[in-house]
Design a protein around this motif. Sequence first.
Motif, mmCIF file in Angstrom:
data_model
loop_
_atom_site.group_PDB
_atom_site.id
_atom_site.type_symbol
_atom_site.label_atom_id
_atom_site.label_comp_id
_atom_site.label_asym_id
_atom_site.label_seq_id
_atom_site.Cartn_x
_atom_site.Cartn_y
_atom_site.Cartn_z
ATOM 1 N N LYS A 78 0.842 -1.193 0.000
ATOM 2 C CA LYS A 78 0.000 0.000 0.000
ATOM 3 C C LYS A 78 0.876 1.242 0.000
ATOM 4 O O LYS A 78 1.885 1.305 0.708
ATOM 5 C CB LYS A 78 -0.920 0.003 1.226
ATOM 6 C CG LYS A 78 -1.883 1.181 1.270
ATOM 7 C CD LYS A 78 -2.788 1.101 2.485
ATOM 8 C CE LYS A 78 -2.028 1.390 3.760
ATOM 9 N NZ LYS A 78 -2.923 1.495 4.938
ATOM 10 N N ALA A 79 0.484 2.214 -0.810
ATOM 11 C CA ALA A 79 1.178 3.497 -0.841
ATOM 12 C C ALA A 79 0.238 4.559 -0.309
ATOM 13 O O ALA A 79 -0.662 5.021 -1.005
ATOM 14 C CB ALA A 79 1.623 3.832 -2.265
ATOM 15 N N GLY A 80 0.387 4.914 0.966
ATOM 16 C CA GLY A 80 -0.389 5.983 1.572
ATOM 17 C C GLY A 80 0.521 7.190 1.747
ATOM 18 O O GLY A 80 0.951 7.812 0.791
ATOM 19 N N ALA A 115 9.926 1.114 -13.472
ATOM 20 C CA ALA A 115 9.330 2.433 -13.636
ATOM 21 C C ALA A 115 10.208 3.486 -12.989
ATOM 22 O O ALA A 115 10.765 3.289 -11.923
ATOM 23 C CB ALA A 115 7.935 2.457 -13.003
ATOM 24 N N ARG A 116 10.315 4.627 -13.636
ATOM 25 C CA ARG A 116 11.085 5.735 -13.099
ATOM 26 C C ARG A 116 10.201 6.966 -13.031
ATOM 27 O O ARG A 116 9.263 7.104 -13.809
ATOM 28 C CB ARG A 116 12.302 6.020 -13.986
ATOM 29 C CG ARG A 116 13.289 4.858 -14.021
ATOM 30 C CD ARG A 116 14.413 5.158 -14.972
ATOM 31 N NE ARG A 116 15.335 4.028 -15.089
ATOM 32 C CZ ARG A 116 16.340 4.001 -15.950
ATOM 33 N NH1 ARG A 116 16.543 4.997 -16.781
ATOM 34 N NH2 ARG A 116 17.132 2.947 -15.988
ATOM 35 N N ASP A 143 4.078 6.822 -16.614
ATOM 36 C CA ASP A 143 2.713 7.313 -16.547
ATOM 37 C C ASP A 143 2.687 8.659 -15.836
ATOM 38 O O ASP A 143 2.818 8.721 -14.621
ATOM 39 C CB ASP A 143 1.846 6.296 -15.808
ATOM 40 C CG ASP A 143 0.374 6.646 -15.867
ATOM 41 O OD1 ASP A 143 0.054 7.747 -16.351
ATOM 42 O OD2 ASP A 143 -0.443 5.819 -15.447
ATOM 43 N N PRO A 144 2.500 9.750 -16.575
ATOM 44 C CA PRO A 144 2.520 11.067 -15.938
ATOM 45 C C PRO A 144 1.326 11.320 -15.038
ATOM 46 O O PRO A 144 1.306 12.313 -14.315
ATOM 47 C CB PRO A 144 2.525 12.029 -17.135
ATOM 48 C CG PRO A 144 1.885 11.262 -18.239
ATOM 49 C CD PRO A 144 2.309 9.833 -18.025
ATOM 50 N N GLN A 152 3.232 3.866 -8.900
ATOM 51 C CA GLN A 152 3.587 2.987 -10.010
ATOM 52 C C GLN A 152 4.379 1.781 -9.516
ATOM 53 O O GLN A 152 4.135 0.642 -9.936
ATOM 54 C CB GLN A 152 4.396 3.755 -11.052
ATOM 55 C CG GLN A 152 3.627 4.869 -11.741
ATOM 56 C CD GLN A 152 4.482 5.597 -12.751
ATOM 57 O OE1 GLN A 152 5.412 5.029 -13.325
ATOM 58 N NE2 GLN A 152 4.178 6.872 -12.978
ATOM 59 N N VAL A 153 5.334 2.033 -8.613
ATOM 60 C CA VAL A 153 6.155 0.943 -8.091
ATOM 61 C C VAL A 153 5.298 -0.048 -7.313
ATOM 62 O O VAL A 153 5.443 -1.272 -7.462
ATOM 63 C CB VAL A 153 7.292 1.496 -7.201
ATOM 64 C CG1 VAL A 153 8.016 0.362 -6.485
ATOM 65 C CG2 VAL A 153 8.277 2.294 -8.035
ATOM 66 N N VAL A 154 4.396 0.463 -6.480
ATOM 67 C CA VAL A 154 3.526 -0.422 -5.705
ATOM 68 C C VAL A 154 2.653 -1.264 -6.628
ATOM 69 O O VAL A 154 2.467 -2.471 -6.405
ATOM 70 C CB VAL A 154 2.665 0.401 -4.725
ATOM 71 C CG1 VAL A 154 1.546 -0.452 -4.135
ATOM 72 C CG2 VAL A 154 3.529 0.958 -3.606
#
Length: 223
Positions: A106-108, A161-162, A167-168, A175-177
């Motif tokens: 999860k990215a919070g 992904a960088r 994806d802008p 993106q990484v998650v």
Amino acid sequence: MTDSDGTPDQGSAAPEQKYADRVQRSVPGIIAGVMLLAIAGWLIIDAVINGTGRTPWIALAAAPVFAFPVIAYTLRPAVLSNDRRLLVRNPLRTIDVPWASVEGLKAGYSVELFAGGKKYQVWAVPVSLRQRKRANRTAARAAASGDTTSSRWSVPAGRTARPGQSDPTRAWSDQVVSELQELADTNAANPLAAGEARVTWCWWIIAPTLVGLVALVALIAAT
């Protein structure tokens, strides 16, 4: 070549991972760490050469107290993944999790890994709220203009992904998650991805820091 039973020899590497480890880490963190180490090195060398009394010894004792934590929190953090497992290098610990044990990511306000009923912070992938807001504005503008191509995931399979590359309309941490969660879902049934999460402490960071701290306190107390 064939095995003793007459079947073709697949080689010892046959069951191994399909691709090398993908690595995600914070480039700004690495740059900041290198700069801090360079400045600290210059100050410590100057104190050793030009200092008087106990100053050179205090500077030498302070070196590991400063250098190793900087290395731990800036240069060391990384996330490595392949078709077998997820390896999270945090400042003081390394979490090795086979995909079958990954319960979710999860990215919070930070990136969190859930495995074995526990939660681990992922230091190598910092969450930038500013970047996320900028990505959301880009997504809103794309939706308003009917542009569906700008929100399409454009990183080729097998590449990392960088920030700003793929994806802008999504922040790098998100993106990484998503990529790691997709790997977890894809490889969870892989027999080679079975096992329990393992956590090991980074003693080559902890031990020198503690030794230097003890020496530094002793030298300061003796002055």
